[in-house]
Structure formats: structure tokens, C-alpha cells
Design a protein around this motif. Structure first.
Motif, PDB file in Angstrom:
ATOM      1  N   ARG A 156     -16.561 102.467 105.083  1.00  0.00           N
ATOM      2  CA  ARG A 156     -17.033 103.341 104.014  1.00  0.00           C
ATOM      3  C   ARG A 156     -18.386 103.947 104.389  1.00  0.00           C
ATOM      4  NH1 ARG A 156     -16.757 100.837  98.137  1.00  0.00           N
ATOM      5  NH2 ARG A 156     -14.571 100.812  98.836  1.00  0.00           N
ATOM      6  N   ILE A 157     -18.576 105.212 104.014  1.00  0.00           N
ATOM      7  CA  ILE A 157     -19.796 105.948 104.316  1.00  0.00           C
ATOM      8  C   ILE A 157     -20.455 106.369 103.003  1.00  0.00           C
ATOM      9  CG2 ILE A 157     -20.760 108.036 105.370  1.00  0.00           C
ATOM     10  CD1 ILE A 157     -19.921 106.017 107.395  1.00  0.00           C
ATOM     11  N   TYR A 158     -21.779 106.145 102.923  1.00  0.00           N
ATOM     12  CA  TYR A 158     -22.565 106.579 101.772  1.00  0.00           C
ATOM     13  C   TYR A 158     -23.498 107.691 102.246  1.00  0.00           C
ATOM     14  CZ  TYR A 158     -20.856 102.276  99.671  1.00  0.00           C
ATOM     15  OH  TYR A 158     -20.037 101.274  99.187  1.00  0.00           O
ATOM     16  N   HIS A 159     -23.363 108.841 101.598  1.00  0.00           N
ATOM     17  CA  HIS A 159     -24.039 110.060 102.051  1.00  0.00           C
ATOM     18  C   HIS A 159     -25.143 110.438 101.074  1.00  0.00           C
ATOM     19  CE1 HIS A 159     -23.668 114.650 103.093  1.00  0.00           C
ATOM     20  NE2 HIS A 159     -24.787 114.111 103.532  1.00  0.00           N
ATOM     21  N   TRP A 160     -26.388 110.590 101.597  1.00  0.00           N
ATOM     22  CA  TRP A 160     -27.480 111.174 100.827  1.00  0.00           C
ATOM     23  C   TRP A 160     -27.777 112.551 101.390  1.00  0.00           C
ATOM     24  CZ3 TRP A 160     -32.113 113.443 101.785  1.00  0.00           C
ATOM     25  CH2 TRP A 160     -32.935 113.700 100.688  1.00  0.00           C
ATOM     26  N   GLN A 161     -27.972 113.544 100.524  1.00  0.00           N
ATOM     27  CA  GLN A 161     -28.224 114.902 100.983  1.00  0.00           C
ATOM     28  C   GLN A 161     -29.189 115.610 100.063  1.00  0.00           C
ATOM     29  OE1 GLN A 161     -23.814 115.799  99.970  1.00  0.00           O
ATOM     30  NE2 GLN A 161     -24.815 117.806  99.864  1.00  0.00           N
ATOM     31  N   GLU A 162     -30.005 116.469 100.667  1.00  0.00           N
ATOM     32  CA  GLU A 162     -30.854 117.359  99.878  1.00  0.00           C
ATOM     33  C   GLU A 162     -29.969 118.384  99.166  1.00  0.00           C
ATOM     34  OE1 GLU A 162     -33.910 117.828  99.036  1.00  0.00           O
ATOM     35  OE2 GLU A 162     -35.167 116.584 100.347  1.00  0.00           O
ATOM     36  N   ASP A 163     -30.442 118.854  98.045  1.00  0.00           N
ATOM     37  CA  ASP A 163     -29.656 119.818  97.270  1.00  0.00           C
ATOM     38  C   ASP A 163     -29.553 121.148  98.007  1.00  0.00           C
ATOM     39  OD1 ASP A 163     -29.351 117.973  95.229  1.00  0.00           O
ATOM     40  OD2 ASP A 163     -31.184 118.605  94.213  1.00  0.00           O
ATOM     41  N   ASP A 164     -28.373 121.748  97.954  1.00  0.00           N
ATOM     42  CA  ASP A 164     -28.133 123.082  98.494  1.00  0.00           C
ATOM     43  C   ASP A 164     -27.254 123.823  97.503  1.00  0.00           C
ATOM     44  OD1 ASP A 164     -27.928 125.337 100.006  1.00  0.00           O
ATOM     45  OD2 ASP A 164     -26.530 124.513 101.464  1.00  0.00           O
TER      46      ASP A 164
END
Length: 330
Positions: A156-164
Motif C-alpha cells: 500500500r502507498i500513502y501519497h502526500w501532495q501539494e495542492d494543484d
């Protein structure tokens, strides 16, 4: 035969040499960085995965283009590490990788390490965001460096990302608006290095007006000047002119004090823009103030930075997975 012909009889009229100008040294190139701004059609699907909206390799290289740009992100990573609570599931070195990926690339991934029981994970590691790609059905894969093949994650992968606002598959780093200032700072430094390396800070115009010189003399003088530049800067030049006249050869300096000040103005303005983009006080990055007032109290600047920037970012990280725990100031 008229009077003018009698006066000029027996004389050899000297024909003036054709006027000639030349420069020495190659032009100093600057970085274009246009490849970073190219847009991948809002992360279009290429048949295997969704392409990134920006070239992550150029984002990675840009962090080393400007000292203030790199220092601001490293400072935020260090402050996040100071507040992070490490555990056996996620040690501090892995969190540091996670935070650095998040700040430099705008994306960070936690990869779950499955245990034998399959009930609870054995731990977590930070997957390199530069090579992770979003696939169909919310799946993720990682690019192989040797063949650029995409291998799907088994865990399983947990993804954090800046808003776009354009797409939801990848994040964009918050500092994009300040990259022009970072590049300008770098280009000014590179130009200054080439400027000194070529010896052009001791540049001049050699003005030759004496008609006694032949074309071969001019070529020899030009060759001697070329050899005195570049790695052989500041060489002494001896010129023998037995038929020369006063002011027949003039050396006119090119550089002025005003031109020197432009370099420091560019460095100062671009540094201020980069610091404003990262919202980091200059004194927190060991920048020395040029005025007597300074940048203010560094302790107050640190507390404001933690409350306004680090605490909100830590809370966003904590929302990705409970393993991301922080001891936040009250």
C-alpha cells in the motif's frame, strides 16, 4: 603641372588603414531552464501512467542553483525533523526523506512494508517521489532506472501532495513563482565567474590612430592582446612604436563603478524574492544584513516561522497516516 602637384612631387602618400574592431573571448552562456516550465497537458495518460505536470529532474537540479532556495527548504526539513516523533515503524532518516521529497518535488510517498501476519505493517519507508507514477485505478508504480520500465507496487502507498488546481494526480511545489528569481541569482553568479575568469574586469578599449602602423603591426598587436586574456589574464604587454606619436595609442577602460553595483543589486533583489517565496526570514538562513538595523530578533523570527509555516505543514503530514506524529508547540 599645378602648384599642388609640385608640392607633392617625390612624396609617398600614406593611405590610412581600414578601421577594424574585434572582441576576444567567448560569450558567457546563461541557463535557459525552459524545460522545467513545459506542461505535460495537465498530466495526460500515456497508456501506462499519468505523466507529471513538471519535469521532476529539473526541480531536483534547481534546488542546487541558488543557495537561498536550497537553504530555505533544508531549514524547513530540519525544523520538521525537530518536531517529528520517530518510532520503530518510521525512523527519523526515513521521515527526513519523506519531508525532503515533499518540499522539493511537492510529492511524498510512504510505502508500507508488509509483515508475515499481514495484519499490521512491519514499517514504512519513503519511496522516491521522482520515480513514482500514478497509474489507473488509483494504483502506483515506480520507474526502473536501468530500463525506465514501470513496476507496480505490491504494498500500500500513502501519497502526500501539494495542492494543484489543474489536476489531482500529482502535486506542484509551492515555490514555482520564485524560480525566476532563483535562476536570475544563479545566472548573475555564473556571469560574474566567467567575467573574472576571462579577465574582463580589467577590460579596456585599445584605440590605435597612428597611421605609422602597418596592417601586420595591427595583427601582431591583436594577437598579443588575445593571448593576454582568459587563463593568462593580467599579463604585461610591451609595445615598441619608434614612429609613434603622442596619443597615437590610447587605452580606454570599459568598466565603471556603476556596472559593478548592478551585480550586487541583482543578488540582493533576487535573494529577497526567494526568501519571500519560501516565507523564511533571511536571518534564519545565516544571511548577513547590510544595514545597521539588521533583520530583528532571530528567536522571534524562528517562533513565527514554526507557528506560521512548520506547524500547518506538520498537520498536513499527520493527516496522511497516523505513523506521522509530531510534538507540536502549544
Amino acid at each position: 603641372m599645378n602648384l599642388r602637384s609640385l608640392l607633392s612631387f617625390g612624396r609617398t602618400e600614406l593611405k590610412p588603414l581600414p578601421w577594424e574592431a574585434f572582441t576576444f573571448g567567448d560569450p558567457a552562456p546563461v541557463l535557459s531552464n525552459l524545460d522545467l516550465i513545459r506542461n505535460y497537458l495537465k498530466s495526460r495518460h500515456n497508456g501506462r501512467y499519468y505523466e507529471t505536470p513538471l519535469d521532476f529532474r529539473h526541480l531536483y537540479n534547481t534546488q542546487y542553483a541558488n543557495p537561498h532556495h536550497l537553504s530555505a527548504m533544508q531549514l524547513k526539513v530540519n525544523l520538521l525533523c525537530a518536531l517529528f516523533t520517530p518510532s520503530d515503524y518510521l525512523p527519523l532518516p526515513e521521515f527526513r526523506k519523506f519531508a525532503l521529497n515533499a518540499l522539493v518535488l511537492g510529492n511524498a510517498y510512504l510505502e508500507e512494508i508488509p509483515s508475515k501476519s499481514q495484519l499490521t505493517p512491519k514499517g514504512f519507508i519513503s519511496a522516491p517521489a521522482m520515480y513514482v507514477r500514478r497509474m489507473d485505478d488509483a494504483k502506483y508504480g515506480i520507474m526502473r532506472l536501468d530500463s525506465f520500465e514501470l513496476k507496480e507496487f505490491n504494498s500500500r502507498i500513502y501519497h502526500w501532495q501539494e495542492d494543484d488546481l489543474e489536476q489531482e494526480y500529482y502535486g506542484k511545489p509551492y515555490y514555482l513563482a520564485g524560480l525566476q528569481a532563483a535562476w536570475l541569482n544563479e545566472e548573475a553568479t555564473l556571469f560574474r565567474r566567467k567575467y573574472y575568469r576571462n579577465g574582463n574586469h580589467a577590460g579596456f578599449i585599445l584605440y590605435l590612430s597612428d597611421p605609422a602602423y602597418s596592417l601586420d603591426d595591427v595583427k601582431n598587436l591583436k594577437l598579443a592582446l588575445k593571448e593576454s586574456k582568459g587563463p593568462g589574464a593580467f599579463r604585461n604587454l610591451f609595445l615598441y612604436a619608434p614612429k609613434g606619436k603622442k596619443d597615437g595609442i590610447q587605452v580606454i577602460p570599459v568598466e565603471s563603478a556603476q556596472a559593478q553595483d548592478k551585480f550586487f543589486d541583482i543578488k540582493g533583489v533576487s535573494m529577497a524574492d526567494v526568501c519571500a517565496t519560501h516565507r523564511v526570514p533571511p536571518n534564519m538562513m545565516a544571511v548577513q544584513s547590510s544595514n545597521a538595523g539588521g533583520f530583528g530578533n532571530i528567536t522571534e523570527a524562528r517562533d513565527a516561522l514554526i507557528q506560521n509555516e512548520i506547524v500547518p505543514l506538520a498537520k498536513l503530514f499527520a493527516a496522511v497516516h497516523p505513523v506521522l506524529q509530531f510534538d507540536l508547540p502549544k
